[in-house]
Design an enzyme around this catalytic site. Structure first.
Site, PDB file in Angstrom:
ATOM      1  N   GLY A 106      73.212  -0.518  17.556  1.00  0.00           N
ATOM      2  CA  GLY A 106      74.261  -0.886  16.751  1.00  0.00           C
ATOM      3  C   GLY A 106      76.346   0.697  17.996  1.00  0.00           C
ATOM      4  N   SER A 155      61.683  -1.893  29.814  1.00  0.00           N
ATOM      5  CA  SER A 155      60.913  -2.256  28.733  1.00  0.00           C
ATOM      6  C   SER A 155      59.947  -3.731  29.840  1.00  0.00           C
ATOM      7  CB  SER A 155      62.001  -3.501  28.626  1.00  0.00           C
ATOM      8  OG  SER A 155      61.511  -4.693  27.369  1.00  0.00           O
ATOM      9  N   HIS A 167      66.250  -3.081  16.554  1.00  0.00           N
ATOM     10  CA  HIS A 167      66.228  -3.991  17.902  1.00  0.00           C
ATOM     11  C   HIS A 167      67.925  -4.164  17.944  1.00  0.00           C
ATOM     12  CE1 HIS A 167      62.257  -5.195  20.062  1.00  0.00           C
ATOM     13  NE2 HIS A 167      63.254  -6.110  20.652  1.00  0.00           N
TER      14      HIS A 167
END
Length: 379
Positions: free
Chosen positions: A308, A109, A275
């Site tokens: 998820g 990231s 996200h």
């Protein structure tokens, strides 16, 4: 319950919650507003049924997947998570090294607590870089140039941050950069001595790639301003496509028309993502958005799904619905929080074992052979 008795990712989440102060745990575990989107990401996978087939030789299960000329041992990678060292000290490097050992992608990231150069070294050729496009072009160019010099294989441009997500847990916890020392924080530090000692040993987490820019930051809102670009447009994306010479993906795609436009602009793929439910509470679960997008792009570009995934079978559900690959962030992060490097390995082993068993039950010996025919027909 110890690591050896953790049967699923939810068990690892429970273990992590016991070891981490609430303000740090909520930073990763929380979602936007009511957290509806975050919950629906997980629940919607359960609505996708796959039909088992038997009397098929599944003695040798192949979980490999090839993407952008590189073959990985598992069909998923580590999704980018910012400030992960605040969740568990040294989590960034722990997960990058895990991905190198297990031959799977590690997506670093922009907002990581460890510099992109150190993470590239740790990922050992399996590093992908996730870019937040800054409103300052020189900042964006600086990050892209550094990622290029560090030999990241893939650039992932995040598109779903035109505004900051409203995360109610962070507001209640008075999350700030640097952390405010409140009575609640002190209580959390006392109640979680291992986290506190490890944080002291490794140093206070920050956003390492923006360290110079954020020296004057006094709140998390100041940090978000650096990562959010309300003026980011398709023209800006085109310039990045022209600038980056390797494979480039766009992350945060939920609309079929946006996916088609990414293909038309020469992008190599997209990440169907919301996200992790951290930006908005009202959007669709990614697994529900996926088939419309897959139908629209017709195989022109690669499709990766995140948000998820908690079970190995979820990765197969995504493949059957049109994805080529998957990313999982929280599942592996919960492993680190539950037990450091051993916990991260446990999380990966759980997902991989579930994936292998699900393929066996489906009667499909290879991940890449999974397709729409595995879906249970709906009346």
């Amino acid at each position: 319950m110890g690591l050896d008795r953790a049967a699923c990712i939810d068990d690892l989440r429970t273990l992590a919650k016991r070891r981490i102060p609430r303000f740090a745990f909520d930073l990763v575990d929380g979602g936007a507003e009511s957290e509806r989107n975050m919950r629906r990401n997980i629940e919607a996978f359960e609505d996708v049924e796959l039909t088992p087939r038997y009397m098929v030789d599944v003695s040798n299960i192949d979980t490999q997947a090839t993407l952008f000329g590189q073959t990985f041992d598992v069909p998923f990678g580590m999704a980018p998570i910012g400030m992960l060292n605040a969740f568990w000290p040294d989590a960034d490097l722990t997960l990058a090294k895990l991905c190198a050992r297990q031959n799977m992608p590690y997506v670093a990231s922009s907002a990581a607590s460890t510099t992109l150069e150190r993470l590239a070294d740790a990922a050992a050729g399996n590093g992908w870089f996730q870019l937040y496009v800054s409103s300052d072009d020189t900042v964006t160019e600086g990050l892209v140039a550094r990622a290029e010099a560090a030999d990241y294989k893939v650039l992932i441009v995040t598109a779903d941050v035109p505004a900051a997500g409203k995360r109610d847990r962070d507001i209640r916890n008075q999350l700030a950069v640097p952390f405010k020392i409140t009575p609640e924080v002190v209580a959390g530090l006392i109640a979680n001595p291992r986290w506190s000692l490890e944080t002291l040993r490794h140093g206070k987490p920050n956003i390492a790639n923006y360290a110079d820019l954020l020296k004057g930051a006094t709140s998390y809102a100041d940090v978000q301003k650096t990562l959010i670009t309300p003026g980011f447009t398709w023209d800006d994306l085109k310039r990045l496509r022209d600038r980056w010479k390797g494979p480039m993906l766009v992350k945060g795609i939920l609309h079929a028309a946006d996916a088609v436009k990414c293909a038309e602009m020469g992008c190599d793929g997209i990440v169907v993502s919301n996200h992790g439910g951290r930006q908005v509470a009202f959007g669709p679960p990614t697994i529900e958005a996926l088939p419309h997008i897959a139908q629209a792009v017709q195989g022109q570009i690669k499709i990766i799904l995140d948000s998820g995934i908690r079970r190995g079978a979820d990765i197969l559900r995504a493949k059957a619905m049109g994805a080529d690959f998957a990313l999982s962030g929280r599942a592996l992060a919960f492993g680190v929080g539950a037990g450091g490097a051993m916990g991260a390995q446990r999380a990966l082993d759980i997902l991989h074992l579930e994936l292998v068993r699900a393929l066996g039950q489906l009667g499909v010996a290879s991940f890449e052979a999974v397709g729409p025919s595995e879906l249970t027909p709906r009346p």
